[in-house]
Design an enzyme around this catalytic site. Structure first.
Site, PDB file in Angstrom:
ATOM      1  N   HIS A 107      17.330 -37.269  -2.219  1.00  0.00           N
ATOM      2  CA  HIS A 107      16.593 -37.836  -0.999  1.00  0.00           C
ATOM      3  C   HIS A 107      15.192 -37.499  -1.475  1.00  0.00           C
ATOM      4  O   HIS A 107      14.433 -37.203  -0.401  1.00  0.00           O
ATOM      5  CB  HIS A 107      17.015 -37.410   0.037  1.00  0.00           C
ATOM      6  CG  HIS A 107      18.412 -37.574   0.508  1.00  0.00           C
ATOM      7  ND1 HIS A 107      18.914 -39.095   0.920  1.00  0.00           N
ATOM      8  CD2 HIS A 107      19.639 -37.025   0.672  1.00  0.00           C
ATOM      9  CE1 HIS A 107      20.019 -38.839   1.138  1.00  0.00           C
ATOM     10  NE2 HIS A 107      20.637 -37.946   0.785  1.00  0.00           N
ATOM     11  N   GLU A 145       8.800 -14.999  -9.497  1.00  0.00           N
ATOM     12  CA  GLU A 145       8.218 -13.557  -9.394  1.00  0.00           C
ATOM     13  C   GLU A 145       7.897 -13.170 -10.669  1.00  0.00           C
ATOM     14  O   GLU A 145       6.610 -12.428 -10.922  1.00  0.00           O
ATOM     15  CB  GLU A 145       9.249 -12.996  -8.596  1.00  0.00           C
ATOM     16  CG  GLU A 145       9.540 -13.098  -7.157  1.00  0.00           C
ATOM     17  CD  GLU A 145      10.536 -12.115  -6.777  1.00  0.00           C
ATOM     18  OE1 GLU A 145      10.422 -11.341  -5.481  1.00  0.00           O
ATOM     19  OE2 GLU A 145      11.550 -12.102  -7.268  1.00  0.00           O
ATOM     20  N   LYS A 153      13.394 -15.528  -8.725  1.00  0.00           N
ATOM     21  CA  LYS A 153      13.142 -14.591  -9.592  1.00  0.00           C
ATOM     22  C   LYS A 153      12.389 -15.097 -10.749  1.00  0.00           C
ATOM     23  O   LYS A 153      11.451 -14.614 -11.154  1.00  0.00           O
ATOM     24  CB  LYS A 153      14.576 -14.209 -10.305  1.00  0.00           C
ATOM     25  CG  LYS A 153      15.453 -13.501  -9.498  1.00  0.00           C
ATOM     26  CD  LYS A 153      15.268 -11.942  -9.785  1.00  0.00           C
ATOM     27  CE  LYS A 153      14.408 -11.601  -8.364  1.00  0.00           C
ATOM     28  NZ  LYS A 153      14.899 -11.440  -7.089  1.00  0.00           N
ATOM     29  N   ASN A 170      -2.234   2.576   5.471  1.00  0.00           N
ATOM     30  CA  ASN A 170      -1.267   1.588   5.292  1.00  0.00           C
ATOM     31  C   ASN A 170      -1.170   0.751   6.781  1.00  0.00           C
ATOM     32  O   ASN A 170      -1.077   1.334   7.722  1.00  0.00           O
ATOM     33  CB  ASN A 170       0.138   1.833   5.039  1.00  0.00           C
ATOM     34  CG  ASN A 170       0.123   2.616   3.491  1.00  0.00           C
ATOM     35  OD1 ASN A 170      -0.954   2.479   2.628  1.00  0.00           O
ATOM     36  ND2 ASN A 170       1.111   3.326   2.863  1.00  0.00           N
ATOM     37  N   GLY A 171      -1.227  -0.614   6.569  1.00  0.00           N
ATOM     38  CA  GLY A 171      -1.076  -1.321   8.072  1.00  0.00           C
ATOM     39  C   GLY A 171      -1.935  -2.148   8.246  1.00  0.00           C
ATOM     40  O   GLY A 171      -2.966  -2.259   7.209  1.00  0.00           O
ATOM     41  N   CYS A 184       0.903  -1.127   0.016  1.00  0.00           N
ATOM     42  CA  CYS A 184      -0.116   0.213   0.022  1.00  0.00           C
ATOM     43  C   CYS A 184       0.795   1.310  -0.026  1.00  0.00           C
ATOM     44  O   CYS A 184       1.857   1.261   0.712  1.00  0.00           O
ATOM     45  CB  CYS A 184      -0.976   0.101   1.126  1.00  0.00           C
ATOM     46  SG  CYS A 184      -1.889  -1.470   1.533  1.00  0.00           S
ATOM     47  N   GLU A 231      17.644 -18.065  -5.175  1.00  0.00           N
ATOM     48  CA  GLU A 231      17.447 -16.792  -5.697  1.00  0.00           C
ATOM     49  C   GLU A 231      17.102 -16.902  -7.240  1.00  0.00           C
ATOM     50  O   GLU A 231      16.133 -16.141  -7.630  1.00  0.00           O
ATOM     51  CB  GLU A 231      18.794 -15.363  -5.687  1.00  0.00           C
ATOM     52  CG  GLU A 231      18.510 -14.488  -6.176  1.00  0.00           C
ATOM     53  CD  GLU A 231      17.526 -13.401  -5.631  1.00  0.00           C
ATOM     54  OE1 GLU A 231      16.858 -14.051  -4.633  1.00  0.00           O
ATOM     55  OE2 GLU A 231      17.309 -12.530  -6.061  1.00  0.00           O
ATOM     56  N   LYS A 278       6.565  -4.548  -3.536  1.00  0.00           N
ATOM     57  CA  LYS A 278       8.042  -4.256  -3.499  1.00  0.00           C
ATOM     58  C   LYS A 278       8.589  -4.117  -1.931  1.00  0.00           C
ATOM     59  O   LYS A 278       9.541  -4.517  -1.564  1.00  0.00           O
ATOM     60  CB  LYS A 278       8.479  -2.943  -4.288  1.00  0.00           C
ATOM     61  CG  LYS A 278       9.969  -2.459  -4.049  1.00  0.00           C
ATOM     62  CD  LYS A 278      10.788  -3.384  -4.925  1.00  0.00           C
ATOM     63  CE  LYS A 278      12.131  -2.959  -4.907  1.00  0.00           C
ATOM     64  NZ  LYS A 278      12.991  -4.157  -5.425  1.00  0.00           N
TER      65      LYS A 278
HETATM   66  C1  G6P Z   1       9.194  -8.641  -0.907  1.00  0.00           C
HETATM   67  C2  G6P Z   1       9.734  -8.440  -2.371  1.00  0.00           C
HETATM   68  C3  G6P Z   1      11.174  -9.094  -2.538  1.00  0.00           C
HETATM   69  C4  G6P Z   1      12.084  -8.755  -1.434  1.00  0.00           C
HETATM   70  C5  G6P Z   1      11.525  -8.928  -0.136  1.00  0.00           C
HETATM   71  C6  G6P Z   1      12.123  -8.388   0.804  1.00  0.00           C
HETATM   72  O1  G6P Z   1       8.819  -9.988  -0.999  1.00  0.00           O
HETATM   73  O2  G6P Z   1       8.707  -8.776  -3.378  1.00  0.00           O
HETATM   74  O3  G6P Z   1      11.632  -8.754  -3.847  1.00  0.00           O
HETATM   75  O4  G6P Z   1      13.042  -9.539  -1.705  1.00  0.00           O
HETATM   76  O5  G6P Z   1      10.070  -8.485  -0.126  1.00  0.00           O
HETATM   77  O6  G6P Z   1      12.248  -7.224   0.901  1.00  0.00           O
HETATM   78  P1  G6P Z   1      13.421  -6.084   1.565  1.00  0.00           P
HETATM   79  O7  G6P Z   1      13.056  -4.674   1.053  1.00  0.00           O
HETATM   80  O8  G6P Z   1      13.313  -6.360   3.102  1.00  0.00           O
HETATM   81  O9  G6P Z   1      14.604  -6.553   1.134  1.00  0.00           O
END
Ligand code: G6P
Length: 608
Positions: free
Chosen positions: A504, A488, A485, A99-100, A2, A481, A603
């Protein structure tokens, strides 16, 4: 997640609010809305979907020089227009964006319904606007204060009152808010990106602050009624640069920026003369470093994957027992925190609620925790007080790329600094530092001549039913990672596994043509990982191998070979992560995904 914007001044509010909301789009959201003041009532327009839908619905002459706007990422209640913010009270004279999460919303809602209030949404937020309305007797700040005193949970809120044109009341508890001052106008936002184009003079609200904002500026008070003032900070230049330039997507721009972002992260920190490293933000002398008993590295998502590399470096280079853990797990398991333990909170945004919660848990238990953060002035940076900024510059794409490599680099510098005190002589320290300093140009060269085999890998994984990513040690972190990606950005089902663990259980999933991406730099685990490749190939898997340039054997066993420059084990993630970032980006493109705004994601995740 938000986002909130607000404007008070002489100009028409809606164009500025829409511009602010567009700048917050990168955070991820599913509906948006604005509220402005129109004589004796608030006017609210909300729409499901992108800000452009909202913009199309706003009348060109929508009045109001005071307004608030919101992008919502649904938590309580589905993605509907009724649940979008801002919410108005029953008299349509007060509007509020939030927000929250209000944790005791059900109890408050029941009480308000007993008072005869008819709710118009399923949100936790709507209780707030009715509470403010209930307590309003002429003093808007007092009404907000009384409402918030009943609330449990987290909030960043913005409220406007028809009876008080030219005024926004804002309050924060756990969800960031920043107030900015222009010439005869003031701005409010949940993220400095939204207002950096208009002003650089800002104040970050602290938890339990309430701001009374008008066009001349703001006055702050505390939830308990006491007065307070906060230092005005100046936003750095880089905050205004959130454009895409000539790139089609922020994600590609950010992948390509890694030579510069890495160089910025390392600049002035690696000290070849002493073979060590200098991290001013940690402010630790060698005696303290010598006494560290254990290091814990905490993060979520991509930041957790960087944390895994950081913990491995602390242990193998500095010989300090170290672990990495997902913040949301750590914060609730009542962890043992020793007096000489040291923690790092790794977060690009500096606002991730679970990581912030983990920071507070360490602090409650008397532990030391340092931030490894990108966004200057963010909640985690300020709550930790000390730490390392990774200096990636703004990262707008939801999928983190340049922040990941900078987080890894910053943690490697910290490990080098500790190792120089505890385990390394000047020559070994210098060799490690020199290699680290050479990484940005190796990254640049690889990106400039991206191997065509990346596109072959794209073709393979986009046709696969399910993709495996395998690696060992730090390459397992890279596998995690790479898989994150691809999920996502391309929505391709996939899973990362430590290579040897494959046999396993997960190997049962391999059948003819299952794509398997294996990260196998030329390190001590190489031969073991090559054996895993043989095992999966024997069962029909098609294998993409990310390997060190010149490793002909690894290239030969691959169906698709992607060489990257050689690096020693701990540095290899800075190079092996690159093809996986591009694999996700190009697969997302091939499948027609919305690269910079992937579905359901945010994000910065400011709720638990
Ligand atoms: C969200 C984003 C990820 C990110 C994670 C941690 O899930 O979509 O891309 O890695 O938050 O975010 P931060 O800002 O704490 O690195």
């Amino acid at each position: 997640m938000c986002g909130i914007v607000g404007y008070v001044g002489e100009k028409r509010a809606t164009p500025l609010l829409l511009d602010g909301l567009r700048r917050l789009e990168y955070r991820g959201y599913d509906s948006a809305g604005v509220a402005t003041l129109d004589q004796d009532r608030v006017q609210v327009v909300r729409r499901v979907g992108f800000v452009q839908n909202l913009a199309a619905a706003i009348p060109a002459d929508m009045p109001g020089h005071t307004g608030i706007g919101h992008t919502r990422w649904a938590t309580h209640g589905g993605v509907t227009e009724q649940n979008a913010h801002p919410h108005a009270d029953s008299t349509n004279r007060i509007a509020l964006a939030h927000n929250g999460i209000i944790e005791n919303h059900a109890v408050l809602r029941a009480r308000l319904e007993d008072d005869g209030i008819v709710f118009r949404s399923e949100t936790d937020t709507e209780v707030l606007v009715h509470l403010v309305s209930k307590f309003y007797t002429g003093d808007p700040v007092d009404a907000v204060r009384k409402a918030l005193l009943l609330v449990q949970g987290t909030y960043g809120i913005a409220v406007i009152f028809a009876a008080h044109p030219g005024l926004i009341v804002a309050a924060r508890n756990g969800s960031p808010l920043v107030v900015g001052k222009g010439d005869g106008e003031s701005f409010l936002a949940s993220d400095p990106h939204a207002l950096a184009a208009y002003t650089r003079q800002v104040v970050y609200l602290e938890d339990r602050d309430i701001a009374r904002i008008d066009q001349e500026g703001w006055t702050l008070s505390r939830l308990d009624g006491s007065d307070v003032s906060r230092v005005v900070e100046v936003l750095g230049e880089e905050w205004a640069d959130d454009g895409r330039g000539d790139y089609s997507h922020h994600m590609l721009k950010e992948i390509r920026e890694q030579p510069e972002s890495l160089a910025r992260c390392l600049r002035g920190r690696v000290v070849p003369e002493s073979g060590g490293a200098r991290l001013g933000g940690l402010d630790m002398d060698p005696r303290e470093i010598a006494h560290i008993q254990r290091v814990g590295v905490l993060g979520c998502g991509t930041s957790f994957h960087a944390s895994l590399v950081g913990a491995a470096a602390m242990e193998s280079l500095a010989r300090i027992p170290a672990f990495a853990e997902i913040s949301s797990e750590f914060r609730y398991r009542n962890p043992v925190i020793g007096r000489d333990d040291m923690f790092f909170a790794v977060s690009q945004s500096g606002e991730t609620a679970d990581t912030l919660g983990a920071v507070r848990e360490v602090q409650v238990k008397g532990g030391r925790i340092f931030g490894v953060v990108n966004v200057v002035g963010s909640s985690i940076a300020r709550t930790c007080g000390k730490g390392v900024y990774v200096h990636s510059g703004p990262e707008i794409a939801v999928a983190s790329t340049k922040a990941f490599t900078s987080q890894v680099a910053a943690l490697l510098v910290a490990a080098l600094s500790f190792a120089r005190t505890r385990t390394l002589g000047p020559h070994e320290g210098k060799a490690f530092g020199d290699e680290l300093l050479a990484v940005p140009s190796a990254v640049g060269e690889w990106l400039e001549s991206e191997p065509p085999s990346v596109m072959d890998a794209v073709e393979l994984v986009t046709k696969g039913r399910f993709v495996f990513f395998l690696g060992r040690g730090v390459s397992h972190a890279v596998a995690l990672e790479g898989a994150l990606k691809l999920k996502e950005i391309a929505y391709v089902p996939c899973m990362a596994y430590p290579a040897a663990e494959m046999k396993h259980g997960p190997i049962a999933l391999i059948d003819h043509n299952t794509p398997v991406v294996v990260i196998v730099p030329d390190d001590v685990m190489r031969d073991k990982t090559l054996s895993t490749i043989a095992e999966v190939k024997a069962r029909g898997a098609r294998v993409v191998v990310v390997h060190s340039a010149g490793d002909m054997h690894a290239a030969r066993v691959a169906d698709i070979s992607i060489p990257v420059p050689r690096a020693s084990t701990l540095l290899s993630p800075l190079l092996t992560a690159l093809p996986l970032q591009l694999l996700a980006y190009r697969s997302g493109l091939a499948l027609g995904r919305d690269i910079d705004r992937p579905r359901n994601l945010a994000k910065s995740v400011t709720v638990e």
